[in-house]
Design a protein around this motif. Structure first.
Motif, PDB file in Angstrom:
ATOM      1  N   HIS A 180       0.803  -1.280  -0.012  1.00 55.88           N
ATOM      2  CA  HIS A 180       0.088  -0.170   0.185  1.00 55.88           C
ATOM      3  C   HIS A 180       0.863   1.277  -0.162  1.00 55.88           C
ATOM      4  O   HIS A 180       2.043   1.127   0.142  1.00 55.88           O
ATOM      5  CB  HIS A 180      -0.964  -0.061   1.272  1.00 55.88           C
ATOM      6  CG  HIS A 180       0.018   0.072   2.536  1.00 55.88           C
ATOM      7  ND1 HIS A 180       0.325  -1.292   3.180  1.00 55.88           N
ATOM      8  CD2 HIS A 180       0.316   0.779   3.510  1.00 55.88           C
ATOM      9  CE1 HIS A 180       0.918  -1.003   4.359  1.00 55.88           C
ATOM     10  NE2 HIS A 180       0.967   0.376   4.532  1.00 55.88           N
ATOM     11  N   LEU A 181       0.370   2.458  -0.533  1.00 58.66           N
ATOM     12  CA  LEU A 181       0.845   3.767  -0.512  1.00 58.66           C
ATOM     13  C   LEU A 181      -0.143   4.831  -0.121  1.00 58.66           C
ATOM     14  O   LEU A 181      -1.170   4.895  -0.738  1.00 58.66           O
ATOM     15  CB  LEU A 181       1.490   4.027  -1.875  1.00 58.66           C
ATOM     16  CG  LEU A 181       2.271   5.393  -2.151  1.00 58.66           C
ATOM     17  CD1 LEU A 181       3.355   5.743  -1.074  1.00 58.66           C
ATOM     18  CD2 LEU A 181       2.739   5.466  -3.538  1.00 58.66           C
ATOM     19  N   GLU A 182       0.476   5.412   0.702  1.00 58.62           N
ATOM     20  CA  GLU A 182      -0.693   6.788   1.238  1.00 58.62           C
ATOM     21  C   GLU A 182       0.411   8.047   1.122  1.00 58.62           C
ATOM     22  O   GLU A 182       1.528   7.806   1.584  1.00 58.62           O
ATOM     23  CB  GLU A 182      -1.106   6.640   2.485  1.00 58.62           C
ATOM     24  CG  GLU A 182      -2.039   5.465   2.718  1.00 58.62           C
ATOM     25  CD  GLU A 182      -2.471   5.089   4.259  1.00 58.62           C
ATOM     26  OE1 GLU A 182      -2.308   6.245   4.912  1.00 58.62           O
ATOM     27  OE2 GLU A 182      -3.168   4.173   4.342  1.00 58.62           O
ATOM     28  N   MET A 183      -0.002   9.255   0.781  1.00 54.61           N
ATOM     29  CA  MET A 183       0.680  10.431   0.581  1.00 54.61           C
ATOM     30  C   MET A 183       0.016  11.380   1.453  1.00 54.61           C
ATOM     31  O   MET A 183      -1.249  11.406   1.119  1.00 54.61           O
ATOM     32  CB  MET A 183       0.978  10.751  -0.849  1.00 54.61           C
ATOM     33  CG  MET A 183       1.672   9.602  -1.839  1.00 54.61           C
ATOM     34  SD  MET A 183       2.102  10.324  -3.277  1.00 54.61           S
ATOM     35  CE  MET A 183       3.187  11.734  -2.977  1.00 54.61           C
ATOM     36  N   ASP A 184       0.705  12.259   2.178  1.00 54.26           N
ATOM     37  CA  ASP A 184       0.211  13.417   2.807  1.00 54.26           C
ATOM     38  C   ASP A 184       1.202  14.470   2.502  1.00 54.26           C
ATOM     39  O   ASP A 184       2.134  14.589   3.295  1.00 54.26           O
ATOM     40  CB  ASP A 184       0.167  13.214   4.204  1.00 54.26           C
ATOM     41  CG  ASP A 184      -0.487  14.248   5.139  1.00 54.26           C
ATOM     42  OD1 ASP A 184      -0.881  15.276   4.576  1.00 54.26           O
ATOM     43  OD2 ASP A 184      -0.681  14.119   6.633  1.00 54.26           O
ATOM     44  N   GLY A 185       1.017  15.165   1.577  1.00 47.83           N
ATOM     45  CA  GLY A 185       2.123  16.242   0.940  1.00 47.83           C
ATOM     46  C   GLY A 185       3.193  15.494   0.528  1.00 47.83           C
ATOM     47  O   GLY A 185       3.236  14.744  -0.363  1.00 47.83           O
ATOM     48  N   ASN A 186       4.273  15.679   1.231  1.00 44.52           N
ATOM     49  CA  ASN A 186       5.765  15.290   1.192  1.00 44.52           C
ATOM     50  C   ASN A 186       5.935  14.038   1.862  1.00 44.52           C
ATOM     51  O   ASN A 186       7.271  13.525   1.875  1.00 44.52           O
ATOM     52  CB  ASN A 186       6.727  16.205   1.273  1.00 44.52           C
ATOM     53  CG  ASN A 186       6.583  17.344   0.274  1.00 44.52           C
ATOM     54  OD1 ASN A 186       5.791  17.240  -0.685  1.00 44.52           O
ATOM     55  ND2 ASN A 186       7.201  18.450   0.600  1.00 44.52           N
ATOM     56  N   GLY A 207      12.835  -8.323  13.683  1.00 42.17           N
ATOM     57  CA  GLY A 207      11.572  -8.224  13.360  1.00 42.17           C
ATOM     58  C   GLY A 207      11.165  -8.070  11.899  1.00 42.17           C
ATOM     59  O   GLY A 207      12.102  -7.964  11.103  1.00 42.17           O
ATOM     60  N   ILE A 208       9.961  -7.857  11.360  1.00 41.49           N
ATOM     61  CA  ILE A 208       9.800  -7.766  10.152  1.00 41.49           C
ATOM     62  C   ILE A 208       9.194  -6.356   9.847  1.00 41.49           C
ATOM     63  O   ILE A 208       8.304  -5.666  10.772  1.00 41.49           O
ATOM     64  CB  ILE A 208       8.326  -8.577   9.835  1.00 41.49           C
ATOM     65  CG1 ILE A 208       8.805 -10.363  10.035  1.00 41.49           C
ATOM     66  CG2 ILE A 208       8.006  -8.374   8.253  1.00 41.49           C
ATOM     67  CD1 ILE A 208       7.680 -11.194   9.615  1.00 41.49           C
ATOM     68  N   VAL A 209       9.525  -5.506   9.107  1.00 37.26           N
ATOM     69  CA  VAL A 209       9.147  -4.189   8.609  1.00 37.26           C
ATOM     70  C   VAL A 209       7.910  -4.377   7.845  1.00 37.26           C
ATOM     71  O   VAL A 209       7.524  -5.216   6.978  1.00 37.26           O
ATOM     72  CB  VAL A 209      10.042  -3.529   7.665  1.00 37.26           C
ATOM     73  CG1 VAL A 209       9.616  -2.013   7.249  1.00 37.26           C
ATOM     74  CG2 VAL A 209      11.488  -3.287   8.317  1.00 37.26           C
ATOM     75  N   LEU A 210       6.606  -3.823   8.551  1.00 34.39           N
ATOM     76  CA  LEU A 210       5.492  -3.688   8.002  1.00 34.39           C
ATOM     77  C   LEU A 210       5.259  -2.417   7.159  1.00 34.39           C
ATOM     78  O   LEU A 210       4.510  -2.516   5.928  1.00 34.39           O
ATOM     79  CB  LEU A 210       4.384  -3.672   9.040  1.00 34.39           C
ATOM     80  CG  LEU A 210       4.210  -4.729   9.848  1.00 34.39           C
ATOM     81  CD1 LEU A 210       3.446  -4.752  11.262  1.00 34.39           C
ATOM     82  CD2 LEU A 210       3.981  -6.179   9.618  1.00 34.39           C
ATOM     83  N   GLU A 211       5.749  -1.232   7.445  1.00 28.79           N
ATOM     84  CA  GLU A 211       5.385  -0.283   6.764  1.00 28.79           C
ATOM     85  C   GLU A 211       6.533   0.932   7.268  1.00 28.79           C
ATOM     86  O   GLU A 211       7.143   0.649   8.232  1.00 28.79           O
ATOM     87  CB  GLU A 211       4.050   0.279   6.722  1.00 28.79           C
ATOM     88  CG  GLU A 211       3.565   0.578   7.962  1.00 28.79           C
ATOM     89  CD  GLU A 211       2.016   1.336   8.088  1.00 28.79           C
ATOM     90  OE1 GLU A 211       1.529   1.363   7.132  1.00 28.79           O
ATOM     91  OE2 GLU A 211       1.474   1.009   9.190  1.00 28.79           O
ATOM     92  N   ALA A 212       6.801   1.741   6.352  1.00 28.38           N
ATOM     93  CA  ALA A 212       7.697   2.904   6.604  1.00 28.38           C
ATOM     94  C   ALA A 212       7.290   4.224   6.450  1.00 28.38           C
ATOM     95  O   ALA A 212       6.333   4.393   5.174  1.00 28.38           O
ATOM     96  CB  ALA A 212       8.909   2.797   5.665  1.00 28.38           C
ATOM     97  N   VAL A 213       7.395   5.236   7.027  1.00 29.55           N
ATOM     98  CA  VAL A 213       6.934   6.450   6.727  1.00 29.55           C
ATOM     99  C   VAL A 213       8.295   7.356   6.431  1.00 29.55           C
ATOM    100  O   VAL A 213       9.492   7.440   7.055  1.00 29.55           O
ATOM    101  CB  VAL A 213       6.298   7.162   7.975  1.00 29.55           C
ATOM    102  CG1 VAL A 213       6.020   8.709   7.735  1.00 29.55           C
ATOM    103  CG2 VAL A 213       5.064   6.254   8.444  1.00 29.55           C
ATOM    104  N   LEU A 214       8.043   7.891   5.124  1.00 26.14           N
ATOM    105  CA  LEU A 214       9.430   8.555   4.664  1.00 26.14           C
ATOM    106  C   LEU A 214       9.124  10.171   4.333  1.00 26.14           C
ATOM    107  O   LEU A 214       8.087  10.289   4.048  1.00 26.14           O
ATOM    108  CB  LEU A 214       9.480   7.892   3.130  1.00 26.14           C
ATOM    109  CG  LEU A 214       9.750   6.357   3.265  1.00 26.14           C
ATOM    110  CD1 LEU A 214      10.116   5.852   1.778  1.00 26.14           C
ATOM    111  CD2 LEU A 214      10.942   5.853   4.179  1.00 26.14           C
ATOM    112  N   GLN A 215      10.092  10.961   4.533  1.00 28.35           N
ATOM    113  CA  GLN A 215       9.933  12.239   4.360  1.00 28.35           C
ATOM    114  C   GLN A 215      10.819  12.410   3.097  1.00 28.35           C
ATOM    115  O   GLN A 215      11.994  12.353   2.964  1.00 28.35           O
ATOM    116  CB  GLN A 215      10.629  12.965   5.581  1.00 28.35           C
ATOM    117  CG  GLN A 215      10.134  14.557   5.448  1.00 28.35           C
ATOM    118  CD  GLN A 215       8.876  14.779   5.356  1.00 28.35           C
ATOM    119  OE1 GLN A 215       8.321  14.629   6.388  1.00 28.35           O
ATOM    120  NE2 GLN A 215       8.279  15.590   4.319  1.00 28.35           N
ATOM    121  N   LEU A 216      10.120  13.274   1.922  1.00 28.09           N
ATOM    122  CA  LEU A 216      10.575  13.606   0.805  1.00 28.09           C
ATOM    123  C   LEU A 216      10.664  15.338   0.686  1.00 28.09           C
ATOM    124  O   LEU A 216       9.746  15.739   1.550  1.00 28.09           O
ATOM    125  CB  LEU A 216       9.820  13.095  -0.427  1.00 28.09           C
ATOM    126  CG  LEU A 216       9.980  11.488  -0.255  1.00 28.09           C
ATOM    127  CD1 LEU A 216       9.212  10.832  -1.736  1.00 28.09           C
ATOM    128  CD2 LEU A 216      11.550  10.704  -0.268  1.00 28.09           C
TER     129      LEU A 216
END
Length: 303
Positions: A89-95, A184-193
């Motif tokens: 999945h992918l969600e975007m909130d601004g950058n 552990g297993i990475v489920l999701e990541a929050v990235l800042q662009l």
């Protein structure tokens, strides 16, 4: 094991198979069977898989797209959990992006470049998933995941979930806290662009893709960089200076294009690759008094 398999299948968590050849799930096309292979269809399926496996006291291991991975010819004991389509999945909130572990890092980098968002250009040629990239702090061209990660959502080995911020991930060169200290297993990541000039970002990512295409042997099955760079030296340069480009043991060959890549030239086994790694290490130590360590993760029975 039969009871575990039945329980997993009845839980409707996704794909469950026995004796799945892992050569079909690694970029180097090497690897024996997994006793049980699970590809969860979503986050809930992954959590159910791990809780069920743990309740049976069975060993488990998570994989992504299979790059940076060498699986033994004897395969892997227990359960292999592949993070794929159900976790992309992918969600975007601004950058700011929240992206699932199964999302292709190349696809993400390309998509963000077309939207004029900067920060992922280094990943334009990395053939892995977001989860794997966070797990090993993947990088290239002077940058890596630690430069853009805000936090990562982790399913820890004990079955608990939690978020680790960048500092808690304890990133260093191709390493994170998840590899040994807090598995552990990475489920999701929050990235800042960051916003940038679209044309410039697209050009930069294409330049990085072209560089990889022109200098690295992705036309043949390979696992990516085999050795960690013994900074300030570079493993590939040492291998090339030692005259080892093209050197072959069985079906495993040092790439003619890049000294830090071993390719499957045809019918290579994990044993061939391991013998070649051992030979290269010995030569570099004898010729240059430099110890090089593997970057590729070597897993499975008898490892």
């Amino acid at each position: 094991m039969e009871k575990l398999i039945q329980e997993l299948r009845s839980a409707n968590i996704g794909k469950v198979s026995e004796n799945e050849m892992l050569s079909s799930h690694t970029t180097i096309k090497i690897g024996g069977p997994a006793d049980v292979f699970v590809e969860p269809k979503d986050m809930a399926g992954l959590e159910k898989t791990l809780s069920t496996v743990k309740s049976h006291g069975v060993k488990w291991r998570a994989i992504g797209r299979g790059s940076n991975l060498l699986v033994s010819d004897e395969g892997i004991e227990g359960v292999v959990i592949k993070l794929g389509a159900g976790l992309d999945h992918l969600e975007m909130d601004g950058n700011t992006l929240t992206v699932g572990a199964g999302y292709s890092i190349i696809r993400l980098a390309t998509m963000m470049s077309k939207q004029g968002l900067s920060g992922l250009q280094f990943a334009g040629g990395i053939p892995g998933s977001v989860g794997g990239a966070v797990y090993m702090n993947a990088g290239a061209h002077g940058s890596d995941m630690s430069n853009i990660l805000i936090k990562a959502h982790i399913l820890f080995a004990d079955g608990t979930k939690g978020w680790l911020n960048k500092d808690e991930m304890e990133f260093s060169y191709r390493t994170s806290v998840l590899q040994k200290k807090r598995p552990g297993i990475v489920l999701e990541a929050v990235l800042q662009l960051e916003e940038g000039k679209k044309e410039q970002i697209v050009a930069e990512i294409q330049k990085n893709k072209d560089y990889r295409r022109d200098t690295q042997p992705w036309s043949l099955p390979c696992a990516g960089s085999i050795f960690r760079n013994p900074l300030p030296l570079y493993a590939g340069q040492l291998v090339e200076e030692a005259g080892l480009k093209g050197y072959q043991i069985g079906g495993a060959q040092i790439s003619e294009m890049h000294g830090n890549f071993i390719v499957n030239a045809g019918g290579a086994t994990a044993g061939d690759v391991l013998d070649l790694i051992a030979y290269v290490k010995e030569r570099i130590l004898n010729d240059y008094q430099v110890t090089i360590e593997t970057e590729v993760e070597i897993i499975g029975r008898n490892q």
